[in-house]
Design an enzyme around this catalytic site. Structure first.
Site, PDB file in Angstrom:
ATOM      1  N   ARG A 131       0.805  -1.232   0.000  1.00 51.35           N
ATOM      2  CA  ARG A 131       0.000   0.000   0.000  1.00 51.35           C
ATOM      3  C   ARG A 131       0.837   1.280   0.000  1.00 51.35           C
ATOM      4  NH1 ARG A 131      -5.630  -0.403   0.794  1.00 51.35           N
ATOM      5  NH2 ARG A 131      -6.196  -2.503   0.237  1.00 51.35           N
ATOM      6  N   ARG A 170      -2.918   6.493   0.106  1.00 48.61           N
ATOM      7  CA  ARG A 170      -3.293   7.654   0.921  1.00 48.61           C
ATOM      8  C   ARG A 170      -2.225   8.204   1.850  1.00 48.61           C
ATOM      9  NH1 ARG A 170      -8.498   4.600   2.764  1.00 48.61           N
ATOM     10  NH2 ARG A 170      -6.882   3.042   2.551  1.00 48.61           N
ATOM     11  N   ARG A 219      -6.656  12.037  -6.291  1.00 44.81           N
ATOM     12  CA  ARG A 219      -7.920  11.304  -6.147  1.00 44.81           C
ATOM     13  C   ARG A 219      -9.092  12.281  -6.014  1.00 44.81           C
ATOM     14  NH1 ARG A 219      -9.119   8.182  -0.718  1.00 44.81           N
ATOM     15  NH2 ARG A 219      -9.178  10.384  -0.165  1.00 44.81           N
ATOM     16  N   ASP A 243      -6.336  -2.585  -7.985  1.00 43.83           N
ATOM     17  CA  ASP A 243      -6.958  -3.231  -6.835  1.00 43.83           C
ATOM     18  C   ASP A 243      -7.247  -4.682  -7.165  1.00 43.83           C
ATOM     19  OD1 ASP A 243      -8.115  -2.148  -4.070  1.00 43.83           O
ATOM     20  OD2 ASP A 243      -9.294  -3.850  -4.730  1.00 43.83           O
ATOM     21  N   TYR A 297     -14.954 -11.622  -1.129  1.00 47.79           N
ATOM     22  CA  TYR A 297     -15.600 -10.363  -1.515  1.00 47.79           C
ATOM     23  C   TYR A 297     -16.799 -10.601  -2.424  1.00 47.79           C
ATOM     24  CZ  TYR A 297     -12.093  -7.495   0.738  1.00 47.79           C
ATOM     25  OH  TYR A 297     -11.310  -6.886   1.681  1.00 47.79           O
TER      26      TYR A 297
HETATM   27  O1  CP3 Z   1       0.412   0.403  -3.157  1.00 57.14           O
HETATM   28  C1  CP3 Z   1      -0.116  -0.677  -3.356  1.00 57.14           C
HETATM   29  O2  CP3 Z   1      -0.019  -1.630  -2.560  1.00 57.14           O
HETATM   30  C2  CP3 Z   1      -0.802  -0.924  -4.686  1.00 57.14           C
HETATM   31  C3  CP3 Z   1      -2.192  -0.684  -4.717  1.00 57.14           C
HETATM   32  C4  CP3 Z   1      -3.172  -1.611  -4.018  1.00 57.14           C
HETATM   33  C5  CP3 Z   1      -4.460  -1.158  -3.665  1.00 57.14           C
HETATM   34  N1  CP3 Z   1      -5.175  -2.232  -3.225  1.00 57.14           N
HETATM   35  C6  CP3 Z   1      -4.949   0.219  -3.818  1.00 57.14           C
HETATM   36  C7  CP3 Z   1      -6.050   0.687  -2.947  1.00 57.14           C
HETATM   37  C8  CP3 Z   1      -3.098  -2.964  -3.703  1.00 57.14           C
HETATM   38  C9  CP3 Z   1      -1.933  -3.936  -3.820  1.00 57.14           C
HETATM   39  C10 CP3 Z   1      -4.376  -3.344  -3.203  1.00 57.14           C
HETATM   40  C11 CP3 Z   1      -4.716  -4.709  -2.801  1.00 57.14           C
HETATM   41  C12 CP3 Z   1      -5.956  -4.946  -2.061  1.00 57.14           C
HETATM   42  N2  CP3 Z   1      -7.193  -4.393  -2.266  1.00 57.14           N
HETATM   43  C13 CP3 Z   1      -6.088  -5.928  -1.052  1.00 57.14           C
HETATM   44  C14 CP3 Z   1      -4.997  -6.850  -0.593  1.00 57.14           C
HETATM   45  C15 CP3 Z   1      -4.045  -6.182   0.306  1.00 57.14           C
HETATM   46  C16 CP3 Z   1      -4.567  -6.008   1.711  1.00 57.14           C
HETATM   47  O3  CP3 Z   1      -4.634  -4.834   2.125  1.00 57.14           O
HETATM   48  O4  CP3 Z   1      -4.828  -7.003   2.357  1.00 57.14           O
HETATM   49  C17 CP3 Z   1      -7.419  -5.893  -0.597  1.00 57.14           C
HETATM   50  C18 CP3 Z   1      -8.023  -6.744   0.481  1.00 57.14           C
HETATM   51  C19 CP3 Z   1      -8.104  -4.919  -1.389  1.00 57.14           C
HETATM   52  C20 CP3 Z   1      -9.547  -4.538  -1.319  1.00 57.14           C
HETATM   53  C21 CP3 Z   1      -9.709  -3.144  -0.890  1.00 57.14           C
HETATM   54  N3  CP3 Z   1      -9.364  -2.048  -1.649  1.00 57.14           N
HETATM   55  C22 CP3 Z   1     -10.248  -2.686   0.341  1.00 57.14           C
HETATM   56  C23 CP3 Z   1     -10.739  -3.573   1.464  1.00 57.14           C
HETATM   57  C24 CP3 Z   1     -10.216  -1.296   0.304  1.00 57.14           C
HETATM   58  C25 CP3 Z   1     -10.767  -0.353   1.339  1.00 57.14           C
HETATM   59  C26 CP3 Z   1      -9.900  -0.287   2.519  1.00 57.14           C
HETATM   60  C27 CP3 Z   1      -8.823   0.734   2.294  1.00 57.14           C
HETATM   61  O5  CP3 Z   1      -7.656   0.421   2.457  1.00 57.14           O
HETATM   62  O6  CP3 Z   1      -9.217   1.844   1.956  1.00 57.14           O
HETATM   63  C28 CP3 Z   1      -9.614  -0.909  -0.934  1.00 57.14           C
HETATM   64  C29 CP3 Z   1      -9.356   0.478  -1.387  1.00 57.14           C
HETATM   65  C30 CP3 Z   1      -8.012   0.818  -1.882  1.00 57.14           C
HETATM   66  N4  CP3 Z   1      -7.219   0.024  -2.652  1.00 57.14           N
HETATM   67  C31 CP3 Z   1      -7.344   2.042  -1.656  1.00 57.14           C
HETATM   68  C32 CP3 Z   1      -6.126   1.977  -2.329  1.00 57.14           C
HETATM   69  C33 CP3 Z   1      -5.080   3.045  -2.450  1.00 57.14           C
HETATM   70  C34 CP3 Z   1      -7.911   3.233  -0.902  1.00 57.14           C
HETATM   71  C35 CP3 Z   1      -8.917   3.912  -1.736  1.00 57.14           C
HETATM   72  C36 CP3 Z   1      -8.934   5.378  -1.491  1.00 57.14           C
HETATM   73  O7  CP3 Z   1      -8.146   6.085  -2.136  1.00 57.14           O
HETATM   74  O8  CP3 Z   1      -9.728   5.808  -0.664  1.00 57.14           O
END
Ligand code: CP3
Length: 341
Positions: free
Chosen positions: A26, A30, A39, A76, A153
């Site tokens: 991640r 953010r 964003r 994602d 999911y």
């Molecule tokens: O930098 C990185 O790691 C690359 C980008 C990335 C994102 N999601 C962007 C993202 C990666 C590798 C993921 C993987 C992801 N997505 C996982 C597996 C990793 C983990 O955290 O266990 C999962 C379970 C998801 C599903 C997901 N996406 C959730 C549950 C959420 C909401 C929770 C949160 O962290 O906000 C997201 C949103 C998400 N994916 C964001 C980002 C940058 C935040 C969105 C925003 O900008 O508000």
């Protein structure tokens, strides 16, 4: 293209390196003010994810800001359910939400195997742009969700503390569960192959909800599908991160992959023993350490690096939390970069 910094790839190949490579799960997101601003400007997460130029920009932001040893594709794991026929929304400060879910075996008939060529071009086009822009500076990590996590999911339709609906589906409809897991697996193989053809140098599978299954269920409903993906992908090294699956460490070490990711609940010495030096290990600092003072961040990071003692890729034990002080993220990265074996 020849990479200027191939530390991650050398470490993943099991070579002895002068220090461990470092990146953060991640890292694109953010924690960076420039991500939040972009964003805001484009009005939401999906407008970033589905635009190759913006995917490229957001992927590069942490490489510039933090000096990490790898870029990770900005996307994602939920693009796979969408490409199979279940669109998602990302609800501001709440997380993912699916209008339709898989409630019964009948619902699976509505789904298709993802065709990356047809529906995931924004990812593969993004990968090409990223590599142009990176010009070999650092390797690019591609990724996908592990089938069990994607299944969760698709059944739940949103995040959950217990994922009890997904676990109940396994009990009530085991055969349909296998059918769906198999479709997700085929979709994921096609998707990762497309990422690799577009230019990613290494891939990570995220099994974020591994830890909510019993060891027996994990062996039946998750591991075999991860194994199928690992066997199908041979052009680049593979990292498997199964969050919470402390019970599966030995089993994971027998997969056809090079790297196993650990979360912070997993003891380092015990993990080395359970994986029998068959794998490079990645992780596993508690992301909350980065809310401590600088001395604490340095001390805990060095303690972790000492405990791994080689054959290691430095990372956190899960994604960096969005409100982490950026200075401390830099301190973590700089501490690893100054370390020598
Ligand atoms: O930098 C990185 O790691 C690359 C980008 C990335 C994102 N999601 C962007 C993202 C990666 C590798 C993921 C993987 C992801 N997505 C996982 C597996 C990793 C983990 O955290 O266990 C999962 C379970 C998801 C599903 C997901 N996406 C959730 C549950 C959420 C909401 C929770 C949160 O962290 O906000 C997201 C949103 C998400 N994916 C964001 C980002 C940058 C935040 C969105 C925003 O900008 O508000």
């Amino acid at each position: 293209m020849q990479l200027q910094n191939d530390l991650l790839l050398r470490a993943a190949a099991g070579q002895q390196t002068e220090r461990p490579p470092v990146w953060l799960m991640r890292q694109a997101g953010r924690i960076l003010p420039e991500y939040r601003a972009l964003r805001e400007k484009v009005n939401g997460f999906k407008n970033l994810v589905e635009n190759p130029e913006l995917v490229c920009e957001v992927t590069l932001q942490p490489v510039r800001a933090l000096g990490v040893d790898a870029a990770i594709l900005f996307s994602d794991i939920l693009v796979i359910p969408e490409a199979m026929g279940l669109p998602y929304q990302m609800v501001e400060s709440k997380g993912p939400w699916f209008e339709q879910t898989i409630d019964t075996p009948e619902d699976i008939k509505k789904l298709r195997i993802a065709d990356p060529e047809a529906s995931l071009r924004f990812v593969t086009d993004g990968v090409k742009l990223i590599n142009q822009e990176l010009a070999g500076k650092v390797p690019l990590i591609g990724f996908a969700g592990a089938p069990w996590t994607i299944f969760s999911y698709m059944v739940e339709g949103k995040g959950s503390k217990t994922f009890s609906k997904a676990r109940t589906f396994l009990i009530q409809h085991p055969e349909a569960a296998h059918q769906l897991l198999s479709m997700i697996t085929d979709s994921t193989i096609a998707y990762l192959k497309a990422q690799i053809a577009a230019g990613v140098h290494i891939v990570q599978l995220f099994d974020s909800w591994a830890g909510i299954l019993s060891p027996q269920q994990y062996a039946v409903f998750s591991m075999p599908y991860i194994s199928r993906i690992c066997d199908a992908i041979n052009a680049v090294p593979k990292i498997v991160f199964a969050k919470g699956a402390f019970f599966a460490r030995h089993g994971l070490s027998e997969l056809n992959c090079q790297v196993i990711g650990l979360d912070w609940n997993m003891d380092i010495a015990e993990s080395k023993q359970l994986t029998g030096n068959r794998k490079v290990l990645q992780g596993n600092l508690d992301p909350c350490i980065l809310f401590g003072d600088k001395e604490t961040v340095k001390k805990e990071t060095i303690q972790m690096l000492d405990a791994f003692g080689g054959h290691h890729i430095a990372n956190l034990g899960h994604g960096v939390y969005p409100d982490t002080p950026l200075d401390n993220v830099k301190c973590f990265v700089d501490t690893v970069k100054a370390y020598r074996y």
